[in-house]
Motif scaffolding. Structure first.
Motif, short mmCIF file in Angstrom:
data_model
loop_
_atom_site.label_atom_id
_atom_site.label_comp_id
_atom_site.label_asym_id
_atom_site.label_seq_id
_atom_site.Cartn_x
_atom_site.Cartn_y
_atom_site.Cartn_z
N UNK A 54 0.80 -1.21 0.00
CA UNK A 54 0.00 0.00 0.00
C UNK A 54 0.84 1.27 0.00
N UNK A 55 2.12 1.19 0.36
CA UNK A 55 2.95 2.39 0.39
C UNK A 55 3.92 2.48 -0.78
N UNK A 56 3.84 1.54 -1.74
CA UNK A 56 4.73 1.60 -2.90
C UNK A 56 4.56 2.92 -3.63
N UNK A 57 3.32 3.30 -3.89
CA UNK A 57 3.08 4.51 -4.68
C UNK A 57 3.64 5.74 -3.99
N UNK A 58 3.35 5.91 -2.70
CA UNK A 58 3.80 7.13 -2.01
C UNK A 58 5.32 7.17 -1.86
N UNK A 59 5.94 6.01 -1.50
CA UNK A 59 7.38 5.99 -1.31
C UNK A 59 8.12 6.19 -2.63
N UNK A 60 7.68 5.51 -3.69
CA UNK A 60 8.36 5.65 -4.98
C UNK A 60 8.12 7.03 -5.58
N UNK A 61 6.95 7.59 -5.34
CA UNK A 61 6.68 8.96 -5.83
C UNK A 61 7.64 9.94 -5.15
N UNK A 62 7.83 9.78 -3.84
CA UNK A 62 8.76 10.66 -3.13
C UNK A 62 10.18 10.48 -3.65
N UNK A 63 10.58 9.22 -3.90
CA UNK A 63 11.93 8.96 -4.40
C UNK A 63 12.13 9.60 -5.77
N UNK A 64 11.18 9.41 -6.67
CA UNK A 64 11.37 9.94 -8.03
C UNK A 64 11.17 11.45 -8.09
N UNK A 65 10.42 12.01 -7.16
CA UNK A 65 10.40 13.47 -7.07
C UNK A 65 11.79 14.00 -6.77
N UNK A 66 12.52 13.30 -5.89
CA UNK A 66 13.90 13.70 -5.58
C UNK A 66 14.80 13.51 -6.79
N UNK A 67 14.70 12.32 -7.42
CA UNK A 67 15.60 12.03 -8.53
C UNK A 67 15.38 12.97 -9.71
N UNK A 68 14.15 13.43 -9.87
CA UNK A 68 13.86 14.33 -10.98
C UNK A 68 14.19 15.78 -10.64
N UNK A 69 14.44 16.05 -9.36
CA UNK A 69 14.80 17.41 -8.95
C UNK A 69 16.28 17.63 -9.20
N UNK A 70 16.70 18.85 -9.43
CA UNK A 70 18.12 19.12 -9.65
C UNK A 70 18.97 18.65 -8.47
#
Length: 467
Positions: A251-267
């Motif tokens: 149930x937390x895959x979406x929220x955790x991976x979204x947070x991770x990829x928000x970081x990776x996509x940020x400068x």
């Protein structure tokens, strides 16, 4: 399992949560939070994870906890950069996704890994390149090298993810070498996302490969399952100048991976340096400051007088310079800061073995710190001897198997294997094999006796002939 935590962050919090366990929290007048489990006792079959974040703002958050011990000043410095969208310029990326498909990933862990991979694929931009590598007893890559994130390649990747199954051993080394091998293009960020439960026993060898092969890549580890090897994945991410993300339930895959990829996509805030000023002498750990991503704290342990000092934090965000001036205060005096400094120094010294320092050099420096602060390390240990009798002296020892508590979601059959449960003659073959071994032993024994009897008869006849 019982847990009681006191959290003094040094600044107001916007969120304080436990991901997998029910908790009760209280806050006192000093803004210190006390955290307890809702249940008095819970089964220790998964990790306990406490997450918190500060109240967001346009200025950097800073806290400094200090302690005086044996005539020296120790400090724990935490700085959270301001929340600013759109720093620097986003660059196209080369993303390499590595997924563990060994037997320990069977069940919920495999489902979490598949869901995380599909979300990662959906976040790729048309200019990005990617590849997927899976490993168990062997290593296999979807493509020979990273390919463009075209609709056709993404569709093929999704089918590949759907076909993944968990079985076999955990041979991580070939997969890690393959993921980190590759030349970084100047106009691309090369990021490796490693999804595993970390069920390995050759951590030291893996750390050496990360240090030797990392180059300009960055390694981000994702812990999958109820009890991942957090030691391995945290240290691997530190050596890989990335970060560690823990996913304990689907149930937390979406929220955790979204947070991770928000970081990776940020400068990226890379090449981070701390300017302490000319008149400040400090012994800071870790020495090599990792890259920072949006919302990620900078945590440093320092030996030296820094309370009330103003420092300058410099770095590079994308292709632009970044700088912040921060005054260090706010946390007050706390016991145990010297131990945190010592542990960080020992951890960094142990990492230096992967960077080429000899075992003797590292051992000497670790012993000085560990013995001076009475800490357990690879080279030091604390031994407690309890002489209290646990049974009457007239009773004999009794040996028996003790059941092991598997992490939640693990399957003993997939991890340890079992006898076939289908209509096969396995048990019959096993019985016949045992009988054959017994028969062979009997033939050997009686054969020796018969040969001895024959020899005795010959000697007897020879004696009669010459009498």
């Amino acid at each position: 399992m019982r847990i009681n935590i006191k959290l003094a962050a040094g600044f107001p919090l916007s969120r304080l949560e436990s991901t997998f366990h029910g908790i009760e929290t209280t806050r006192d007048e000093n803004n210190t939070h006390t955290v307890r489990l809702t249940k008095s006792e819970v089964t220790a079959d998964r990790d306990f994870e406490l997450t918190w974040s500060p109240v967001p703002g346009n200025e950097p958050h800073a806290a400094l906890f200090s302690e005086q011990w044996a005539g020296d000043n120790y400090s724990l410095m935490m700085v959270i950069p301001p929340h600013q969208e759109g720093q620097g310029g986003a660059l196209p990326r080369e993303m390499v996704f590595v997924v563990d498909t060994s037997g320990s990933m069977h069940g919920a862990s495999m489902g979490q890994a598949k869901a995380a991979l599909k979300m990662a694929l959906s976040r790729l931009a048309p200019d990005d390149r990617f590849n997927i590598i899976q490993f168990n007893s062997s290593t296999q890559a979807l493509f020979g090298r990273a390919v463009g994130a075209s609709p056709r390649n993404l569709a093929r990747a999704e089918d590949y993810v759907d076909s993944l199954t968990a079985s076999g051993g955990t041979e991580m080394l070939p997969a890690l070498r393959r993921a980190l091998t590759g030349e970084k293009e100047l106009d691309r960020l090369r990021q490796v996302v490693f999804m595993t439960d970390g069920s390995v026993g050759n951590e030291a060898q893996l750390f050496e490969v990360i240090e030797q092969k990392l180059g300009a890549s960055r390694l981000f580890t994702v812990g999958i399952g109820s009890a991942p090897n957090s030691f391995f994945m945290t240290r691997a991410a530190r050596l890989g100048r990335g970060s560690f993300t823990y996913i304990g339930k689907v149930s937390e895959v979406r929220s955790k991976m979204k947070a991770l990829f928000n970081k990776l996509e940020s400068p990226v805030l890379a090449d981070v340096e701390i300017d302490w000023g000319e008149d400040v002498q400090v012994d800071m750990w870790p020495r090599r400051i990792p890259d920072l991503y949006m919302g990620e704290p900078l945590v440093l342990a320092v030996k030296g007088e820094v309370d009330g000092k103003t420092v300058v934090i410099r770095g590079r965000s994308g292709d632009k310079p970044w700088q912040q001036r921060v005054t260090l205060h706010g946390g007050g005096s706390r016991g145990g800061i010297r131990l945190l400094w010592a542990r960080k120094k020992i951890a960094d010294l142990m990492d230096q073995k992967a960077r080429g320092r000899t075992e003797d050099e590292v051992r000497h420096e670790v012993l000085v710190v560990a013995l001076g602060h009475k800490l357990v390390s690879k080279y030091t240990s604390l031994v407690a001897v309890d002489k209290t009798p646990s049974r009457p002296l007239d009773q004999a020892l009794i040996g028996k198997n003790v059941p092991v508590q598997l992490p939640k979601g693990w399957s003993a059959e997939k991890v340890f294997g079992s006898m076939p449960q289908t209509a096969t003659p396995a048990l019959l073959n096993l019985l016949l094999g045992v009988l054959a071994m017994i028969g062979s032993w009997m033939v050997s024994v009686f054969g020796k006796r018969n040969r001895k009897n024959v020899a005795d008869e010959v000697r007897h006849l020879n004696g009669e002939m010459y009498r």
